[in-house]
Design an enzyme around this catalytic site. Sequence first.
Site, mmCIF file in Angstrom:
data_model
loop_
_atom_site.group_PDB
_atom_site.id
_atom_site.type_symbol
_atom_site.label_atom_id
_atom_site.label_comp_id
_atom_site.label_asym_id
_atom_site.label_seq_id
_atom_site.Cartn_x
_atom_site.Cartn_y
_atom_site.Cartn_z
ATOM 1 N N LYS A 166 44.474 30.174 49.269
ATOM 2 C CA LYS A 166 44.321 29.238 50.393
ATOM 3 C C LYS A 166 43.049 28.421 50.228
ATOM 4 C CE LYS A 166 44.436 29.332 55.490
ATOM 5 N NZ LYS A 166 44.542 30.202 56.679
ATOM 6 N N SER A 187 48.207 29.205 59.852
ATOM 7 C CA SER A 187 47.671 28.133 59.060
ATOM 8 C C SER A 187 47.838 28.333 57.560
ATOM 9 C CB SER A 187 46.187 27.955 59.376
ATOM 10 O OG SER A 187 45.463 29.119 59.022
ATOM 11 N N SER A 230 47.449 33.816 61.170
ATOM 12 C CA SER A 230 47.718 32.827 60.121
ATOM 13 C C SER A 230 48.222 33.372 58.791
ATOM 14 C CB SER A 230 46.482 31.985 59.874
ATOM 15 O OG SER A 230 46.415 30.980 60.844
HETATM 16 N N1 GLN Z 1 47.489 29.721 65.239
HETATM 17 C C1 GLN Z 1 46.200 30.281 65.518
HETATM 18 C C2 GLN Z 1 45.205 29.187 65.777
HETATM 19 O O1 GLN Z 1 45.567 28.049 65.680
HETATM 20 C C3 GLN Z 1 45.786 31.182 64.397
HETATM 21 C C4 GLN Z 1 45.058 30.522 63.304
HETATM 22 C C5 GLN Z 1 44.588 31.456 62.241
HETATM 23 O O2 GLN Z 1 44.909 32.645 62.236
HETATM 24 N N2 GLN Z 1 43.777 30.938 61.352
HETATM 25 O O3 GLN Z 1 44.077 29.443 66.081
#
Ligand code: GLN
Length: 476
Positions: free
Chosen positions: A79, A154, A178
């Site tokens: 990532k 994400s 994410s």
């Molecule tokens: N969807 C969550 C957010 O937007 C989780 C994001 C993540 O785990 N990086 O904060």
Amino acid sequence: MALYDKTAHELHALLTAKEISASELTAEVLKRVDEAEDKIGAYLEITRDKAAADAKAVDDKIARGEAILPLEGIPCAVKDNICTKGIRTTCASKILENFIPPYDATAYIKLAAQNPILIGKANMDEFAMGGSTENSAFHVTRNPHNLERVPGGSSGGSAAAVAGGEAVFALGSDTGGSIRQPASFCGVVGFKPTYGRVSRYGLVAFASSLDQIGPLTRDVTDCALVLNAICGHDDMDSTSTAAQVPDFTKALVADVKGLRIGLPKEYFVKGIDAEVETAVRNVAKKFEGLGAEIVEVSLPHTEYAISTYYIIAPAEAATNLERYDGVSYGARVDGADIVEMMTNTRTEKFGAEVKRRIMIGNYALSAGYYDAYYLKALKVRTLIQRDFTDAFKDVDLILTPTTPNAAFKLGEMTSDPLKMYLQDICTVPVNIAGLPGVSIPCGFTSDKLPLGFQLIGKPLDEATILRAAFTYEQIS
Ligand code: GLN
């Protein structure tokens, strides 16, 4: 089955038996990337030359008759919020568009010590804020199972790369789901380790008390192999735990007899799609059939998890993102004076969602509202943590859906951030409590979209999660 669709442990066997070479395997995966990338868009950067050179080094080692490590020569994706020395790390943000880290993240150093083949840096929501990868400043990623659907986020690029044959495994990061949510949407395994298990040094910070790096893989065995590679104490991260790291492959035993698995009643309520609920209840039945005991548990503060998370995460993000000021890092947009320069830089280079979080965070932290929002959220965080502590007095694992629904359509939620935030209901409590959790594939919807279930474990008890997940995988 194509080489690029096999698991790491299958490919390791083929490499060891000299049935394939690392160079052939890498070329196959890069060919797949060339074919698929236009449609899927999993990567922000493809490290083609490095991949070819690294594969050759592995082949030379095999030719010398040396034994290879389990992930050696296996193509992977990382990532783009995990720093890689000399390789652009953008966090899918314009503000870091040309950032080339002068150092590696610890998790990447540990992974690289196994000599896998880095295929590229995976797309993501900008600064890991989002659940669909549509917040990337560069391009969207599409779900390999259905190109009209999001891959989740994400870590959507990481999940799509693994599901689409563009990498055998990937590293993602999980602040509120994410890793697990995109794993569920893309039909792969995604593991968020206990907070502190994997060093956060060199992971571009989003919400430091919640962030954790973890693997996305094609099966549970590969997941254990990647966890073995990346877990462990790090002096560079003061929140990294000194706890001993077991050999996670020892947990790959198909046996759940006597295991007590809790089904929290608060996770099976209105808003959870019927197909998701049925799939997860069927998983529970299968576990029961294998000798586990299914018990109902209660996590009474679950309904406050989203509001708690969406105060704490933006508050930490607002603080962490202060450093992008046009001076210390990354892009600068000039202005008449320093204030205008900073304003221009941040206005132009941050995307809408990142700005929204910075504003929410600073609001919650401001003198007049600190007690009412941030402090209150911290108190509720403790209550959510206690819910889990209490539940784990009675059970070994907790079983829930990973997401309330399968992958949604591109564009379906972009205009409604609150709706998008509600997607995180099943995953954020796990980060709030710092616990380990995994998403495991459990079939498909009638529209042929992947479904996943989540297993949550006690602190540092990744092994029991892996054992149950492995057992389920053997019969499914
Ligand atoms: N969807 C969550 C957010 O937007 C989780 C994001 C993540 O785990 N990086 O904060």
